[in-house]
Design a protein around this motif. Structure first.
Motif, PDB file in Angstrom:
ATOM      1  N   THR A  19       0.531  -1.882  -0.013  1.00 46.03           N
ATOM      2  CA  THR A  19      -0.072  -0.735   0.347  1.00 46.03           C
ATOM      3  C   THR A  19       0.773   1.156   0.254  1.00 46.03           C
ATOM      4  O   THR A  19       1.937   1.209   1.005  1.00 46.03           O
ATOM      5  N   VAL A  20       0.710   1.668  -0.537  1.00 49.14           N
ATOM      6  CA  VAL A  20       1.485   3.831  -1.051  1.00 49.14           C
ATOM      7  C   VAL A  20       0.443   4.452  -0.421  1.00 49.14           C
ATOM      8  O   VAL A  20      -0.702   4.688  -1.106  1.00 49.14           O
ATOM      9  N   ILE A  21       0.276   5.229   0.225  1.00 50.27           N
ATOM     10  CA  ILE A  21      -0.401   6.180   0.955  1.00 50.27           C
ATOM     11  C   ILE A  21       0.171   7.686   0.540  1.00 50.27           C
ATOM     12  O   ILE A  21       1.302   7.958   0.664  1.00 50.27           O
ATOM     13  N   GLN A  22       0.056   9.208  -0.853  1.00 50.90           N
ATOM     14  CA  GLN A  22       0.458   9.947  -1.113  1.00 50.90           C
ATOM     15  C   GLN A  22      -0.474  10.887  -0.844  1.00 50.90           C
ATOM     16  O   GLN A  22      -1.733  10.869  -0.469  1.00 50.90           O
ATOM     17  N   GLN A  23       0.310  12.581   0.007  1.00 49.88           N
ATOM     18  CA  GLN A  23      -0.912  13.481  -0.293  1.00 49.88           C
ATOM     19  C   GLN A  23      -1.386  13.986  -1.698  1.00 49.88           C
ATOM     20  O   GLN A  23      -1.191  13.980  -2.372  1.00 49.88           O
ATOM     21  N   ASN A  50      -6.271  13.888   1.680  1.00 54.08           N
ATOM     22  CA  ASN A  50      -5.454  14.897   1.445  1.00 54.08           C
ATOM     23  C   ASN A  50      -5.486  15.533   3.264  1.00 54.08           C
ATOM     24  O   ASN A  50      -5.517  15.095   4.071  1.00 54.08           O
ATOM     25  N   SER A  51      -3.861  14.947   2.796  1.00 54.83           N
ATOM     26  CA  SER A  51      -2.724  15.803   4.524  1.00 54.83           C
ATOM     27  C   SER A  51      -1.761  16.521   4.477  1.00 54.83           C
ATOM     28  O   SER A  51      -1.508  17.085   2.535  1.00 54.83           O
ATOM     29  N   GLY A  52      -1.160  17.009   4.579  1.00 50.37           N
ATOM     30  CA  GLY A  52      -0.142  17.886   4.398  1.00 50.37           C
ATOM     31  C   GLY A  52       1.303  16.314   4.862  1.00 50.37           C
ATOM     32  O   GLY A  52       0.580  15.418   4.870  1.00 50.37           O
ATOM     33  N   HIS A  53       2.318  16.888   5.178  1.00 53.68           N
ATOM     34  CA  HIS A  53       3.243  15.639   5.370  1.00 53.68           C
ATOM     35  C   HIS A  53       3.756  14.794   6.149  1.00 53.68           C
ATOM     36  O   HIS A  53       3.635  14.085   5.520  1.00 53.68           O
ATOM     37  N   PHE A  54       3.423  15.553   7.131  1.00 49.51           N
ATOM     38  CA  PHE A  54       3.039  14.289   8.442  1.00 49.51           C
ATOM     39  C   PHE A  54       1.435  13.680   7.804  1.00 49.51           C
ATOM     40  O   PHE A  54       0.609  13.577   9.453  1.00 49.51           O
ATOM     41  N   MET A  55       1.383  12.643   7.415  1.00 57.11           N
ATOM     42  CA  MET A  55      -0.034  11.742   7.503  1.00 57.11           C
ATOM     43  C   MET A  55      -0.937  10.761   8.314  1.00 57.11           C
ATOM     44  O   MET A  55      -2.027  11.602   8.527  1.00 57.11           O
TER      45      MET A  55
END
Length: 73
Positions: A19-23, A50-55
């Motif tokens: 799983t890859v989670i991307q902002q 929908n998130s910033g750098h530190f998800m």
């Protein structure tokens, strides 16, 4: 690092689910995590948050849910 390069040279793929989670702003800037990882992980699941750098801090529910689903796959 040498092992990583040897795997790349041999076109070795990851056989487990990945799983890859991307902002979402990463995709807006032209960074395509799915395209990068799909060559190495045929069982890829790509999630955009929908998130910033530190998800994990900014969207912990979604990150936790993605981790649970990966472990169940």
């Amino acid at each position: 690092m040498l092992h990583d390069q040897a795997d790349r040279n041999a076109c070795t793929a990851l056989t487990m689910p990945v799983t890859v989670i991307q902002q979402d702003w990463g995709a807006a800037l032209g960074y395509n995590a799915s395209a990068l990882w799909s060559a190495w992980a045929p069982k890829l699941r790509h999630i955009t948050l929908n998130s910033g750098h530190f998800m994990a801090e900014e969207n912990p529910e979604a990150v936790s849910q993605a981790q649970r689903e990966l472990m169940q796959s």
